[in-house]
Write a protein that holds these residues in place. Structure first.
Motif, PDB file in Angstrom:
ATOM      1  N   SER A  85      32.270  61.685  37.439  1.00 21.76           N
ATOM      2  CA  SER A  85      33.086  62.063  36.276  1.00 21.76           C
ATOM      3  C   SER A  85      32.137  62.423  35.140  1.00 21.76           C
ATOM      4  O   SER A  85      31.330  61.603  34.710  1.00 21.76           O
ATOM      5  N   VAL A 104      34.522  65.810  38.848  1.00 25.85           N
ATOM      6  CA  VAL A 104      35.706  66.072  38.031  1.00 25.85           C
ATOM      7  C   VAL A 104      35.316  66.070  36.561  1.00 25.85           C
ATOM      8  O   VAL A 104      34.456  65.288  36.128  1.00 25.85           O
ATOM      9  N   ALA A 112      36.971  69.689  40.415  1.00 27.98           N
ATOM     10  CA  ALA A 112      38.292  69.765  39.804  1.00 27.98           C
ATOM     11  C   ALA A 112      38.156  69.642  38.290  1.00 27.98           C
ATOM     12  O   ALA A 112      37.413  68.794  37.798  1.00 27.98           O
ATOM     13  N   LEU A 151      40.428  68.826  35.136  1.00 24.81           N
ATOM     14  CA  LEU A 151      41.727  68.233  34.835  1.00 24.81           C
ATOM     15  C   LEU A 151      42.004  68.256  33.347  1.00 24.81           C
ATOM     16  O   LEU A 151      41.088  68.170  32.526  1.00 24.81           O
ATOM     17  N   GLN A 164      44.055  58.551  34.609  1.00 26.50           N
ATOM     18  CA  GLN A 164      43.950  59.845  35.293  1.00 26.50           C
ATOM     19  C   GLN A 164      42.807  59.832  36.313  1.00 26.50           C
ATOM     20  O   GLN A 164      42.950  60.330  37.434  1.00 26.50           O
ATOM     21  N   ARG A 216      43.688  57.597  39.334  1.00 25.88           N
ATOM     22  CA  ARG A 216      44.686  58.254  40.182  1.00 25.88           C
ATOM     23  C   ARG A 216      44.045  59.332  41.048  1.00 25.88           C
ATOM     24  O   ARG A 216      44.314  59.429  42.245  1.00 25.88           O
ATOM     25  N   TYR A 217      43.184  60.148  40.451  1.00 25.41           N
ATOM     26  CA  TYR A 217      42.489  61.195  41.220  1.00 25.41           C
ATOM     27  C   TYR A 217      41.637  60.562  42.325  1.00 25.41           C
ATOM     28  O   TYR A 217      41.631  61.022  43.466  1.00 25.41           O
ATOM     29  N   ASP A 253      43.831  59.218  45.166  1.00 25.58           N
ATOM     30  CA  ASP A 253      44.416  60.310  45.945  1.00 25.58           C
ATOM     31  C   ASP A 253      43.394  60.978  46.860  1.00 25.58           C
ATOM     32  O   ASP A 253      43.773  61.584  47.873  1.00 25.58           O
ATOM     33  N   HIS A 254      42.111  60.880  46.504  1.00 22.65           N
ATOM     34  CA  HIS A 254      41.061  61.528  47.303  1.00 22.65           C
ATOM     35  C   HIS A 254      40.206  60.514  48.069  1.00 22.65           C
ATOM     36  O   HIS A 254      39.107  60.839  48.517  1.00 22.65           O
TER      37      HIS A 254
END
Length: 792
Positions: free
Chosen positions: A266, A294, A326, A328, A339, A342-343, A346-347
């Motif tokens: 991140s 991200v 990604a 966002l 956020q 959650r990302y 999900d991955h």
């Protein structure tokens, strides 16, 4: 965020509701078409000579014995005796011979095969190109026609014959490949089985004259064979990971599986963005994981020229390192942790990489700390906080190659310890280990087959300990191998048997076969564990071949529990596997293993259903298979580095790393120690474990628990010490002083407790560490919660 997860946990099983959805007409037609299509199984190996054809023929013969109509066509035994033995009366459909540049080739006789219409066809050379003028240009085209006609096919391929892998093989090994197949072809197979063979075994086969054609190439040497082997292991592991993720998604499971690593960086469009991406690349490469990046941007603000420039350079770097990216929308600073988590969930991210906060104590108090909120809200993933080294020792972005050690010099005078070590290695017997993902894959069978092969060549081979578990195929492989009688020990009013190490030493064979490396001996034996008996045998100059399952490796104990829900009690220190001269994986697809189980070839009939519903569930077997493939691939890579090749597939690392692990008497203490070991081993770093004792004296029960932690640390090769702090408010300073004392570069700590009291007490230490230890990498290892499910 916590309430979201609790709600998801309450809705366990919602992922299965999709099973009740009415299928569309297209899905029904697809299912019907699959009923009429043949089944495709591919045997893949690193090079020719690994035994792909042998295993294909052996499986074909087994199907024939079951009444299945099996034929062979265009199969090349290369006149290898063991392979020719497996023909065992299999019907041969004549192929179409032709010559290209003086080399004899064989095409499938499709007209004869379609007229014969068997249930299964065995054929070699999936990458083969047909003769000019043939109806179809490649063997794969022929195989597709057979499959469409309802004829199943078993075939073989070498890893370097896959497009994508060919380029890597040319880069690392300088191998020239003419005939290839698309890399995604493996995804179309119903089953892929890796035939894993060590470079030493291949070179031995070559020296015995059993590899005539394939081994004449100039690249056929140990290091190159090791590279191709690692490519094969990693390729199959990636395919297994894809099937595992699909299975977990169908089951509604959220987060990482425990078998593979996935790193998420991140960062922002800032000058240090590329530093974090580079660091993420290093971590992903050494852990053999995928890399995701991200960034969060505010849509209501136009980016500055400086940010656009950073964005351009960062996206170029992301493309170069092959990461997924990604961008966002940032909803608000307060919602950023939610956020990001959650990302990550999900991955299936296993580790989030972020930078240290630049806030002061008062800024954190007034505005809140994003880093600390990420730590508090994360579930089933570790948080890796990258050191701010620029202010302390300059930027350290790229990994540095290790300088050759003084011990590697030809003119270095050996110390007495080094002389003793080298003499020990010279006089010690050879040690080979067959490893599998689960019971029943064929480790003992293969060990016995090799023992018989060596016996026929005139070697003095005996069975030291054998456990057939009532499997007829395994017992049948004993053949002419002599067995050393077990010794009888009385314990608890019963007579129990154990391997008679003294009798083996007295008999003094060249090679002894010893099953179940991780076995715990009966109390009263000389040693507590069987691997200790094996060390005695090796030190006497007797070679040993043994077997073990991947779940018994000490450092994988937590991953195995995460995958299966079972805490394995019998373990083997990783150092035992590392000291082996050869480690060879016996690979079997999960569906094939379940078929063996149902046929009663693994456990007794009364245990079958229980095993299928627990340890032998398809998801467990897929994950354990991936874990085994990746573990052996790492082992191969470490050996490549030890052989001083120019580069390993994972790339170099900085030699100055030192890992400092902080533990308390919490359920996660052993997990932290194992994680510290695995990180130190991958980074070739020193490591130490410090138990933090605050204030009061240590009681008897605590002392025993501390001794257990110390024993685990030393068993894995680390050092252990007890650090004392006067109060909880001084813990961070004490830990940092100890870490700086041993020049640590990475600090490993556990998560804060989940109840409010421990969260406050331990949160004080964590928050302070995040402020005062910004010159160190800090890895916060999370506890795994299997009840977190994907939200509907």
């Amino acid at each position: 965020m916590s309430s979201d997860h609790e709600q998801a946990a309450d809705q366990r099983g919602n992922g299965r509701l999709d099973n009740y959805r009415r299928k569309s007409p297209e899905e029904i037609l697809l299912s019907i078409s699959k009923l009429h299509r043949g089944r495709l199984k591919i045997f893949i190996g690193a090079v020719s000579g690994t035994g792909k054809t042998y295993h294909m023929l052996r499986e074909g013969a087994a199907l024939k014995d079951q009444g299945i109509d099996v034929v062979i066509c265009a199969v090349s035994t290369q006149q290898r005796p063991e392979t020719m033995e497996q023909l065992r009366g299999l019907e041969r459909v004549p192929s179409i011979p032709w010559i290209s540049d003086g080399i004899k080739k064989k095409d499938l006789n499709m007209e004869a095969l379609l007229e014969r219409n068997p249930e299964v066809v065995l054929v070699d050379g999936l990458a083969h190109r047909n003769r000019p003028g043939a109806e179809r240009p490649t063997r794969w085209d022929d195989i597709q026609e057979l499959l469409a006609r309802g004829i199943s096919v078993m075939t073989t391929v070498n890893v370097y014959e896959l497009e994508g892998v060919r380029e890597l093989a040319q880069k690392y090994v300088n191998i020239k490949v003419e005939e290839t197949i698309p890399a995604n072809l493996l995804e179309l197979a119903d089953e892929v089985r890796l035939i894993d063979v060590t470079p030493e075994t291949l070179l031995q086969r070559f020296s015995e004259g059993n590899l005539k054609n394939s081994s004449a190439a100039p690249w056929f040497e140990r290091g190159n064979l090791g590279v191709l082997r690692e490519l094969a292991l990693r390729l199959v592991a990636e395919g297994v990971n894809d099937s595992l993720e699909k299975h977990r998604e169908e089951m509604g499971m959220l987060g990482p599986s425990g078998a593979a690593e996935r790193i998420l960086v991140s960062t922002q469009y800032h000058w240090n963005g590329s530093i974090y991406i580079r660091r993420g690349q290093q971590v992903a490469k050494r852990l053999n994981g995928d890399l995701h990046v991200v960034t969060f941007v505010r849509k209501d603000l136009r980016p500055s020229k400086e940010q656009l420039a950073f964005k351009q350079s960062m996206t170029k770097l992301i493309d170069k390192v092959g990461a997924q990216f990604a961008e966002l929308t940032l909803l608000s600073r307060r919602r950023l942790p939610d956020q990001l988590i959650r990302y990550a969930l999900d991955h299936s991210v296993t580790r989030i990489l972020i930078g240290h906060s630049k806030q002061t104590f008062w800024q954190e108090l007034l505005q809140g700390s994003v880093v600390y909120q990420i730590l508090r809200k994360s579930r089933n993933m570790d948080i890796f906080i990258v050191a701010d080294r620029a202010a302390h020792q300059g930027e350290r972005i790229m990994p540095a190659k290790m300088a050759a050690s003084r011990q590697g010099s030809l003119y270095h005078r050996l110390s007495s310890r080094e002389v003793d070590e080298r003499i020990g290695r010279m006089t010690r017997g050879r040690f080979k280990v067959y490893i599998g993902a689960a019971p029943g894959v064929g480790k003992t069978y293969t060990m016995l087959r090799e023992g018989n092969h060596l016996l026929k060549k005139g070697n003095d081979v005996v069975i030291g300990y054998l456990e057939t578990h009532g499997r007829a195929e395994t017992a049948g492989q004993v053949s002419d191998l002599p067995t050393i009688e077990r010794m009888i020990l009385s314990y608890g009013g019963a007579n129990l048997t154990e391997m008679d190490t003294a009798a083996i030493l007295k008999r003094n064979p060249e090679l002894v076969l010893v099953d179940e490396l991780a076995h715990t001996n009966v109390p009263g034996s000389k040693h507590n564990k069987r691997y200790e008996d094996i060390l005695d045998i090796l030190n006497a100059g007797i070679s040993v071949i043994s077997t073990v399952n991947v779940q018994h490796l000490e450092s994988l104990n937590d991953s195995v529990e995460q995958i299966t829900g079972v805490r394995v009690r019998e373990t083997v220190p990783d150092s035992i596997l590392r000291m082996a001269d050869e480690v060879e994986l016996i690979d079997v697809a999960p569906q094939a293993l379940q078929t063996r189980m149902k046929a009663g070839k693994i456990y007794a009939s009364e245990k079958i259903q229980q095993a299928l519903e627990h340890f032998f569930k398809i998801g467990n077997l897929i994950a354990l298979r991936e874990l085994a493939l990746r573990e052996i691939a790492d082992d191969v890579d470490e050996r490549l580095e030890a052989w001083e090749r120019k580069s390993s597939l994972r790339g170099p690392w900085n030699k100055r790393e030192f890992i400092f692990v902080c533990v308390k008497l919490t359920p996660s203490a052993e997990k932290l120690i194992r994680r510290g070991f695995r990180i130190a081993y991958r980074l070739k770093a020193g490591w130490k474990v410090a138990y933090l004792q605050s204030g009061r004296s240590i009681g008897e029960e605590e002392r025993k628990k501390i001794e257990s932690l110390q024993s685990l640390t030393e068993r894995l090769g680390g050092t252990f010490e007890i650090a004392t702090s006067g109060s909880p408010f001084q813990e961070a300073e004490v830990l940092l002083a100890k870490a700086d004392e041993c020049r640590a570069t990475q600090l490993i700590i556990g998560p804060n407790g989940r109840n409010w009291r421990s969260r406050i007490r331990e949160g004080i230490t964590t928050r302070k560490l995040l402020r005062i230890a910004r010159h160190l990498d800090i890895l916060v290892v999370d506890d795994y919660n299997p009840n977190i499910k994907r939200e509907p």
